[in-house]
Design a protein around this motif. Sequence first.
Motif, short mmCIF file in Angstrom:
data_model
loop_
_atom_site.label_atom_id
_atom_site.label_comp_id
_atom_site.label_asym_id
_atom_site.label_seq_id
_atom_site.Cartn_x
_atom_site.Cartn_y
_atom_site.Cartn_z
N VAL A 1 0.82 -1.21 0.00
CA VAL A 1 0.00 0.00 0.00
C VAL A 1 0.86 1.26 0.00
N TYR A 2 1.87 1.29 0.86
CA TYR A 2 2.64 2.52 1.07
C TYR A 2 3.82 2.70 0.13
N TYR A 3 4.31 1.63 -0.46
CA TYR A 3 5.51 1.73 -1.29
C TYR A 3 5.27 1.12 -2.67
N LYS A 4 4.32 1.67 -3.37
CA LYS A 4 4.01 1.22 -4.73
C LYS A 4 5.08 1.71 -5.70
N LYS A 5 5.24 0.99 -6.78
CA LYS A 5 6.09 1.47 -7.86
C LYS A 5 5.42 2.65 -8.53
N THR A 6 6.18 3.71 -8.74
CA THR A 6 5.63 4.90 -9.39
C THR A 6 6.13 5.07 -10.82
N MET B 1 -0.79 12.25 1.97
CA MET B 1 -1.22 11.39 0.87
C MET B 1 -2.36 10.48 1.33
N HIS B 2 -3.35 10.28 0.46
CA HIS B 2 -4.37 9.25 0.68
C HIS B 2 -3.96 8.07 -0.19
N TYR B 3 -3.70 6.91 0.46
CA TYR B 3 -3.15 5.76 -0.24
C TYR B 3 -4.24 4.83 -0.72
N SER B 4 -4.19 4.52 -2.02
CA SER B 4 -5.15 3.61 -2.62
C SER B 4 -4.86 2.17 -2.19
N THR B 5 -5.91 1.40 -2.00
CA THR B 5 -5.75 -0.02 -1.67
C THR B 5 -6.21 -0.91 -2.83
N GLU B 6 -6.40 -0.31 -4.01
CA GLU B 6 -6.89 -1.06 -5.16
C GLU B 6 -5.92 -2.15 -5.60
N ILE B 7 -4.66 -2.00 -5.24
CA ILE B 7 -3.64 -2.96 -5.63
C ILE B 7 -3.79 -4.29 -4.89
N LEU B 8 -4.56 -4.29 -3.80
CA LEU B 8 -4.69 -5.47 -2.95
C LEU B 8 -5.74 -6.44 -3.47
N SER B 9 -5.51 -7.73 -3.19
CA SER B 9 -6.49 -8.76 -3.53
C SER B 9 -7.64 -8.72 -2.54
N PRO B 10 -8.79 -9.34 -2.87
CA PRO B 10 -9.90 -9.38 -1.91
C PRO B 10 -9.49 -9.98 -0.56
N GLU B 11 -8.66 -10.99 -0.59
CA GLU B 11 -8.20 -11.61 0.65
C GLU B 11 -7.37 -10.63 1.48
N GLU B 12 -6.49 -9.90 0.79
CA GLU B 12 -5.65 -8.92 1.49
C GLU B 12 -6.48 -7.77 2.05
N LEU B 13 -7.47 -7.33 1.28
CA LEU B 13 -8.36 -6.27 1.75
C LEU B 13 -9.11 -6.70 2.99
N SER B 14 -9.55 -7.94 3.00
CA SER B 14 -10.28 -8.47 4.15
C SER B 14 -9.36 -8.56 5.37
N TYR B 15 -8.14 -9.02 5.17
CA TYR B 15 -7.19 -9.14 6.28
C TYR B 15 -6.86 -7.76 6.85
N LEU B 16 -6.68 -6.79 5.94
CA LEU B 16 -6.36 -5.43 6.37
C LEU B 16 -7.52 -4.84 7.16
N ALA B 17 -8.74 -5.04 6.69
CA ALA B 17 -9.91 -4.52 7.40
C ALA B 17 -10.05 -5.15 8.78
N ASP B 18 -9.83 -6.46 8.86
CA ASP B 18 -9.95 -7.16 10.14
C ASP B 18 -8.88 -6.72 11.13
N SER B 19 -7.73 -6.28 10.62
CA SER B 19 -6.64 -5.87 11.50
C SER B 19 -6.96 -4.56 12.22
N GLY B 20 -7.81 -3.74 11.62
CA GLY B 20 -8.12 -2.44 12.21
C GLY B 20 -7.02 -1.42 12.04
N TYR B 21 -6.04 -1.70 11.17
CA TYR B 21 -4.91 -0.80 11.01
C TYR B 21 -5.36 0.52 10.38
N PRO B 22 -4.89 1.67 10.91
CA PRO B 22 -5.33 2.99 10.42
C PRO B 22 -4.60 3.41 9.14
N VAL B 23 -4.92 2.79 8.02
CA VAL B 23 -4.17 3.01 6.78
C VAL B 23 -4.13 4.47 6.37
#
Length: 302
Positions: A12-17, A42-64
Amino acid sequence: MDEKLRKILKKVYYKKTRIKDKDGNEVRIQTGDVFDPKTATMHYSTEILSPEELSYLADSGYPVNDIVSDTHDDNIRRLKEILDNSNLSLHNLLSAYVAGFGSFPRGRQPLMSYLFARAVPRHDFFNPGNGKHCEICGVKNQFWLERGKEVFRWYGGASWNECTWEFYLDLEEFSKLPPQTPTRKDREIFHTVIDMIRNAPENETPGQLEQRIKKSKQVPGCEKYALRGQLMTLAELGVMYNPYIKPMFDEFTGHKALWEASRKVPGSSRSDIVLPLAGWRGQYGICEERFMELFGSADNHK
């Protein structure tokens, strides 16, 4: 932070530009991240993540994409108040710092933040020239921070004595963690580094010391600026002596006095190694008295 979450956040934070086109030229690519010029965040996009990764990130409660706003005066007040937190005892912070050499990279920064919080005087914002930074402490008058990315950097081992306006955020997050106990391997790495400083060649500079430590391959994941932050902390503790300013462990040095002292340090004016570490030379080794005071008496530091 578990390894799976760390890998997701890195995506999420270190995408190739930039990528190379068919002709070998670098071209910019869209990442979906959006910069806010008003807050310089910066507002960081999470579109690069798979559905599984998005679910894991949401469950973690991390303040992206949690953006924190603050002011100088509130920041200094809270820095002083958080010193009463029992998890921010000097003992716990020293233990985390030693663990930061190996098993717990998150432990590298909080001791530095604590030293600043303890040393900085209570004061209101001061800048007669209407600048953005306080001339006493360096904290910005008003600012915004990307909480998620900053915390992620600290878990990766980031550490430094500048950007003082980030220190409260560091201590706030760290104060919620359980106390850390360095492993035997952590202590071995730490004492190996101390011995390398203790037995340094007489005219060795901080930059040469960094190179020597890195080449020894004794510190795992030895990234240049993370290692520099660890050495800077030793300098701010007074373990690595310099003849130009007092370490924060003993006394707070305001920005004007720091700037004046920096002019007296021999070497390139372009060096990005700043005081107090910049004033150390191999002939000083370590201050054995201060080292024993801080690290020599507690079993978990031996």
